[in-house]
Design an enzyme around this catalytic site. Sequence first.
Site, PDB file in Angstrom:
ATOM      1  N   SER A 227       0.968  -1.201  -0.109  1.00  0.00           N
ATOM      2  CA  SER A 227       0.088   0.121  -0.064  1.00  0.00           C
ATOM      3  C   SER A 227       0.695   1.162  -0.130  1.00  0.00           C
ATOM      4  CB  SER A 227      -0.994   0.006   1.194  1.00  0.00           C
ATOM      5  OG  SER A 227      -1.474   1.257   1.550  1.00  0.00           O
TER       6      SER A 227
ATOM      7  N   TYR B  10      -0.679  -1.103  10.782  1.00  0.00           N
ATOM      8  CA  TYR B  10      -1.118  -1.420   9.217  1.00  0.00           C
ATOM      9  C   TYR B  10       0.027  -0.863   8.274  1.00  0.00           C
ATOM     10  CZ  TYR B  10      -3.576  -1.354   4.673  1.00  0.00           C
ATOM     11  OH  TYR B  10      -3.629  -1.625   3.435  1.00  0.00           O
TER      12      TYR B  10
HETATM   13  N1  LIG Z   1      -8.928  -0.824  -0.949  1.00  0.00           N
HETATM   14  C1  LIG Z   1      -7.620   0.227  -0.559  1.00  0.00           C
HETATM   15  O1  LIG Z   1      -8.017   1.332  -0.696  1.00  0.00           O
HETATM   16  C2  LIG Z   1      -6.495  -0.615  -0.494  1.00  0.00           C
HETATM   17  C3  LIG Z   1      -5.204   0.383  -0.474  1.00  0.00           C
HETATM   18  C4  LIG Z   1      -3.903  -0.035  -0.498  1.00  0.00           C
HETATM   19  C5  LIG Z   1      -3.927  -1.817  -0.228  1.00  0.00           C
HETATM   20  N2  LIG Z   1      -5.041  -2.259  -0.154  1.00  0.00           N
HETATM   21  C6  LIG Z   1      -4.703  -3.741   0.011  1.00  0.00           C
HETATM   22  O2  LIG Z   1      -5.497  -4.324  -0.929  1.00  0.00           O
HETATM   23  C7  LIG Z   1      -5.585  -5.811  -0.523  1.00  0.00           C
HETATM   24  C8  LIG Z   1      -7.067  -6.191  -0.933  1.00  0.00           C
HETATM   25  O3  LIG Z   1      -7.932  -5.501  -0.150  1.00  0.00           O
HETATM   26  P1  LIG Z   1      -9.275  -4.958  -0.817  1.00  0.00           P
HETATM   27  O4  LIG Z   1      -9.350  -3.239  -1.026  1.00  0.00           O
HETATM   28  O5  LIG Z   1      -9.609  -5.468  -2.090  1.00  0.00           O
HETATM   29  O6  LIG Z   1     -10.166  -5.115   0.096  1.00  0.00           O
HETATM   30  P2  LIG Z   1     -11.854  -6.117   0.329  1.00  0.00           P
HETATM   31  O7  LIG Z   1     -12.506  -5.616  -0.813  1.00  0.00           O
HETATM   32  O8  LIG Z   1     -12.161  -5.833   1.613  1.00  0.00           O
HETATM   33  O9  LIG Z   1     -11.067  -7.653  -0.119  1.00  0.00           O
HETATM   34  C9  LIG Z   1     -10.343  -8.006   0.958  1.00  0.00           C
HETATM   35  C10 LIG Z   1     -10.187  -9.791   0.977  1.00  0.00           C
HETATM   36  O10 LIG Z   1      -9.366 -10.364   1.492  1.00  0.00           O
HETATM   37  C11 LIG Z   1     -10.187 -11.526   2.084  1.00  0.00           C
HETATM   38  N3  LIG Z   1      -9.737 -11.613   3.651  1.00  0.00           N
HETATM   39  C12 LIG Z   1     -10.177 -10.917   4.704  1.00  0.00           C
HETATM   40  N4  LIG Z   1      -9.794 -11.611   5.794  1.00  0.00           N
HETATM   41  C13 LIG Z   1      -9.410 -12.654   5.350  1.00  0.00           C
HETATM   42  C14 LIG Z   1      -8.763 -13.835   6.185  1.00  0.00           C
HETATM   43  N5  LIG Z   1      -9.064 -13.884   7.440  1.00  0.00           N
HETATM   44  N6  LIG Z   1      -8.724 -14.945   5.383  1.00  0.00           N
HETATM   45  C15 LIG Z   1      -8.641 -14.931   4.120  1.00  0.00           C
HETATM   46  N7  LIG Z   1      -8.916 -14.054   3.481  1.00  0.00           N
HETATM   47  C16 LIG Z   1      -9.369 -13.110   4.282  1.00  0.00           C
HETATM   48  C17 LIG Z   1     -11.624 -11.170   1.951  1.00  0.00           C
HETATM   49  O11 LIG Z   1     -12.425 -12.357   1.901  1.00  0.00           O
HETATM   50  P3  LIG Z   1     -13.451 -12.867   2.937  1.00  0.00           P
HETATM   51  O12 LIG Z   1     -13.839 -11.870   3.689  1.00  0.00           O
HETATM   52  O13 LIG Z   1     -14.219 -14.000   2.080  1.00  0.00           O
HETATM   53  O14 LIG Z   1     -12.456 -13.783   3.671  1.00  0.00           O
HETATM   54  C18 LIG Z   1     -11.426 -10.481   0.677  1.00  0.00           C
HETATM   55  O15 LIG Z   1     -11.404 -11.318  -0.540  1.00  0.00           O
HETATM   56  C19 LIG Z   1      -5.378  -5.718   1.242  1.00  0.00           C
HETATM   57  O16 LIG Z   1      -3.963  -6.466   1.193  1.00  0.00           O
HETATM   58  C20 LIG Z   1      -5.247  -4.320   1.436  1.00  0.00           C
HETATM   59  O17 LIG Z   1      -4.443  -4.121   2.746  1.00  0.00           O
HETATM   60  C21 LIG Z   1      -6.308  -1.807  -0.355  1.00  0.00           C
END
Ligand SMILES: NC(=O)c1ccc[n+]([C@@H]2O[C@H](COP(=O)([O-])OP(=O)(O)OC[C@H]3O[C@@H](n4cnc5c(N)ncnc54)[C@H](OP(=O)(O)O)[C@@H]3O)[C@@H](O)[C@H]2O)c1
Length: 254
Positions: free
Chosen positions: A138, A148
């Site tokens: 990130s 984080y």
């Molecule tokens: N969105 C942003 O602004 C942003 C910015 C920078 C980086 N990121 C990073 O991008 C990555 C993906 O996030 P996203 O934005 O796509 O969020 P998201 O839409 O909330 O997706 C998160 C995913 O992680 C899975 N997950 C959560 N807890 C888990 C667990 N205990 N075991 C296995 N899977 C788990 C969820 O599936 P289930 O609930 O089905 O388990 C879901 O598929 C993360 O690493 C986040 O830190 C996001």
Amino acid sequence: MAIALVTGASSGLGEEFAWQLATAGHDVVLVSRSRDRLSEVAHLLEGATGRSAEVLPADLTTEKGRTAVAARLQAEARPVSLLVNNAGFGIGERFAESSWRHEKALLDIHVTAPLRLAHAAVPGMIARGHGAVLNVSSVAAHLANTTYAAHKRWAVDFTQALAGQLGGTGVTATAVLPGLVRTRFHDSDALSHMRHEFPDTVWLDPERVVASALAAVRRGQTVVTPSPGYAVAGAVLRAVPRRLTRGRRSMQKD
Ligand SMILES: NC(=O)c1ccc[n+]([C@@H]2O[C@H](COP(=O)([O-])OP(=O)(O)OC[C@H]3O[C@@H](n4cnc5c(N)ncnc54)[C@H](OP(=O)(O)O)[C@@H]3O)[C@@H](O)[C@H]2O)c1
């Protein structure tokens, strides 16, 4: 055809990784906790792309879940040649006020799981002479304000170390540093305020972030920041003294 394993594939960036990889001709292994949602994604994806999608439900904050996914990565039949360590969440709590359960889960999903899964995947990739690990970090990695951010910094440093050690093996490591992305990440009560605090213009679409990350993997690039605006912000944050990124309340000197 090469097989890609994507963690957090039930939503957001992970679901988009699965779609773009399958569209590019990869079979995929989909990992997250929710079996039903993964099955739905797998069904849609198989119908639209003709690629196969395995569903592997696992909670990556648990040893049991990580062991199950590690076993799939070590399997010699239908070997995985791209590991996407993407699953993650935020807790939106200050350290002194957070519960140990939340802090431990945050560490396990962002550090223990990618470390364990890369450790399981890389030896087979080296033996086969090709493969890649993509770690989703990130832009928060440039800040020194939360646990984080510390975990996302670790993802960059780990990727750099891995890339160095993998030189000449045919296996690569890439870290992607997205800025704010429109996903379910900010749905929780603790983080939903961020949707109103930042203007619409700074929010990225998952399609763009994922396309940029996969292009970097194909080039063998080690660190990539999708979108020019966030790349400039990252360069500025790297240039300023790190203590200035600790947050408003920090008056402590280095
Ligand atoms: N969105 C942003 O602004 C942003 C910015 C920078 C980086 N990121 C990073 O991008 C990555 C993906 O996030 P996203 O934005 O796509 O969020 P998201 O839409 O909330 O997706 C998160 C995913 O992680 C899975 N997950 C959560 N807890 C888990 C667990 N205990 N075991 C296995 N899977 C788990 C969820 O599936 P289930 O609930 O089905 O388990 C879901 O598929 C993360 O690493 C986040 O830190 C996001």
